[in-house]
Design an enzyme around this catalytic site. Structure first.
Site, mmCIF file in Angstrom:
data_model
loop_
_atom_site.group_PDB
_atom_site.id
_atom_site.type_symbol
_atom_site.label_atom_id
_atom_site.label_comp_id
_atom_site.label_asym_id
_atom_site.label_seq_id
_atom_site.Cartn_x
_atom_site.Cartn_y
_atom_site.Cartn_z
ATOM 1 N N HIS A 42 5.703 -14.601 45.141
ATOM 2 C CA HIS A 42 7.124 -14.689 44.837
ATOM 3 C C HIS A 42 7.532 -16.142 45.062
ATOM 4 C CE1 HIS A 42 11.357 -12.711 45.295
ATOM 5 N NE2 HIS A 42 11.141 -13.204 44.094
ATOM 6 N N HIS A 93 8.263 -3.564 39.950
ATOM 7 C CA HIS A 93 8.852 -4.903 40.067
ATOM 8 C C HIS A 93 8.131 -5.650 41.184
ATOM 9 C CE1 HIS A 93 11.936 -7.657 41.940
ATOM 10 N NE2 HIS A 93 11.988 -8.063 40.698
#
Length: 595
Positions: free
Chosen positions: A173, A127
């Site tokens: 991110h 992830h």
């Protein structure tokens, strides 16, 4: 006087002999040596055959027994028996206490059927694979991607965003303080390291936040980097996923719509207080171990900042959906595993389409909620389709969750933050030691079966005990080589104890521990524990060694082993450090027996 005693402790050496060879080892030796002081190659061959050694038949040029005797006696005078080399009881003990010659895992190579569709396998999944640390402010890099591929991870996640000048693609991110890395650098590193640990396919899951012109640039870049190893189907939709065997050496792309990305973060705050019913909690003795805290009290400011991000992300949701709708045809054509949430409830999303297969992503909280009432629906969905579970957004510090709720429901992609370490990650890494560490583990048959009445496995049902596992901890060694003399105690040898147990479904999960052996670098416990297992197919044996201290116990090593791969008999179990790196010398002598 105390000073002289300290010196004696530090210079004391434990040679193999009467004190260090467990009684069970002596009994085994006597049984297979016929009660004589020596064990020849033929006797050792019979011992290996009795414990399941596949290369014990003597047909090869040099079989396992001959290799063991040759290795153990190498460079030493050989004790003859009837004119042939033979082992003493201490030699036999040395063989049993050798990681190279007597490992705990039955198969060191791929041995599962690799010709079934991808949906039939658990897949080693990362992830936010590009993050070097926490989820809010760490650097993005290809280094954690490389590290993940080197340990066998098969699914790499990349979040794609326009760069500051809107003419190229960054990986970061989104809307956090993470420093970006270029998409090209990540793709190049994936190609270079994709198959160093496993020949089976690498799947790149893409979080797509790009305009159509940048999507076209991604398509061109992907084709240039991967060339012929990029797999994509000719048809618009797959009716069944290809097999890992058919996809050897290939790279696949999978995307999900931006809406899901936003919902995942939106649900994070709403569901913060959700505790999955499946979890045993954060008790130190719980089966899968206490994970790094979710940082609630300490990160109130970060939570508030995250709330602000959520509102801003919702503002641009429509723009991102429009960009996806207008994606260039060449970009869409490269997507093998199509992803996304259909409209409606999660239960509606779990309905299978007989004409096509797809991937669905759920947060850990969403999984817990739907599993509580609709577990069989999840199992049915995962028989043909792929299900990816990802950490909740409040895991700012890149901690992880209990993976078993996903596995027992057939979820193939239980995605973990691979950049940190902790007990949950130890479980993940241990689980994928199975099947030769190739990153694909065949799901047990009960998850793939449908009864004549249409029913499938119900993970919430009370299950009978399938097998009983007996685990015995004999002794340990190697800390003197891997630790400083004063690491555990300044003035005396350490006081070690072992925690051993099962991580799995709640009914199987437990931890037990040995007594403390005081003042010994080579502790001998000789204690046995019994575990009844209802779902041994996905269960893991957890082992941790600690050094007892009045204030806080010191860590002395850990390992996690898949129950399905355990090699019965007396075995050497190497230990690993906090970060998952194997110690050079630290190991335990243990035995495993299935009843």
């Amino acid at each position: 006087m105390g000073t002289y005693k300290c010196c004696i402790f530090f210079t004391r050496r434990f040679a193999p002999g009467e004190a260090s060879t467990p009684e069970d080892v002596r009994t085994l030796f006597s049984r297979f040596s016929g009660g004589t002081p020596y064990m020849g190659v033929d006797e050792l061959r019979r011992y290996l055959a009795a414990t399941g050694e596949p290369d014990a038949g003597g047909d090869a040029e040099m079989d396992a027994a001959e290799r063991i005797v040759d290795r153990i006696l190498q460079g030493r005078s050989r004790t003859p028996r009837f004119g042939k080399p033979a082992l003493t009881v201490d030699d036999f003990h040395s063989f049993l206490f050798s990681e190279e010659l007597n490992p705990p895992i039955r198969q060191a190579k791929v041995h599962h059927n690799m010709n079934a569709p991808l949906s039939h396998y658990f897949i080693y999944t990362g992830h936010n694979s590009y993050l070097t640390g926490n989820q809010l402010s760490s650097d993005c890099s290809d280094a954690p991607i490389i590290k993940a591929l080197q340990i066998g991870v098969r699914v790499i996640e990349l979040d794609m965003w326009p760069n500051s000048s809107k003419d190229d693609i960054d990986i970061l991110h989104g809307r956090t303080l993470t420093a970006p890395v270029s998409l090209l650098k990540c793709l190049t590193s994936i190609k270079e390291y994709a198959f160093v640990a496993s020949p089976y396919p690498v799947i790149i899951t893409l979080e797509d936040h790009l305009t159509s012109d940048l999507q076209a640039k991604v398509a061109k870049m992907v084709l240039e980097v991967f060339g012929d190893i990029l797999y994509y189907p000719e048809s618009k939709h797959l009716q069944e996923f290809p097999s890992p065997e058919a996809l050897k050496g290939r790279v696949l792309l999978s995307t999900k719509p931006p809406k899901e990305y936003l919902e995942a973060k939106g649900g994070t705050m709403k569901d913060r207080g959700t505790v999955p019913k499946f979890s045993k909690g954060e008790n130190e003795e719980s089966a899968w171990g206490r994970e790094v805290p979710d940082i609630q009290d300490e990160l109130q400011d970060a939570n508030k900042h995250q709330d602000d991000l959520l509102y801003r992300e919702r503002d641009v949701d429509e723009d991102e959906k429009k960009a996806r709708k207008n994606a260039p045809l060449e970009y869409k054509h490269l997507i093998t595993i199509k992803a996304g949430k259909p409209k409606g409830s999660v239960v509606d999303a779990l309905k299978s389409d007989p004409d096509k297969v797809r991937r669905l992503s759920l947060s850990e909280q969403e999984l817990a909620k739907v599993a509580a009432r609709h577990g069989p629906n999840i199992v049915s969905f995962t028989q043909r389709n792929l299900l990816r579970i990802y950490p909740k957004g409040t895991r700012f510090n890149s901690s992880n969750y209990n993976p078993f709720l996903g596995w027992v429901h057939g979820a193939q992609m239980v995605a973990f933050n691979m950049q940190g370490y902790g007990r949950a990650l130890w479980l993940m890494n241990g689980f994928y030691k199975a099947n030769g560490g190739c990153g694909y583990v065949k799901k047990p048959d009960f998850l793939m079966q449908t009864c004549p009445d249409g029913k499938v496995f119900d993970p919430t049902a009370d299950l009978p005990v399938k097998t009983t596992l007996k685990v015995k901890v004999y002794m340990g060694d190697g800390w003197q080589q891997d630790f400083k003399q004063t690491h555990f105690d300044s003035y005396s040898p350490p006081d070690f104890y072992v925690k051993v147990g099962i991580a799995g479904v709640p009914s199987d999960s437990t931890m037990k521990k040995t007594r403390v052996v005081e003042d010994s670098w080579v502790p001998v416990w000789e204690e046995q524990f019994t575990f009844q297992l209802t779902v041994p197919e996905i269960a893991l044996v957890r082992v941790e060694v600690h050094e007892y201290d009045v204030n806080e116990d010191d860590f002395g090593g850990q390992t996690v082993l898949p129950v399905s791969e355990l090699w019965p008999g007396v075995r050497t179990v190497p230990l690993f450090d906090h970060q998952g790196f194997k110690f050079k010398s630290v190991k335990l002598l243990m035995s495993f027996e299935f009843v």
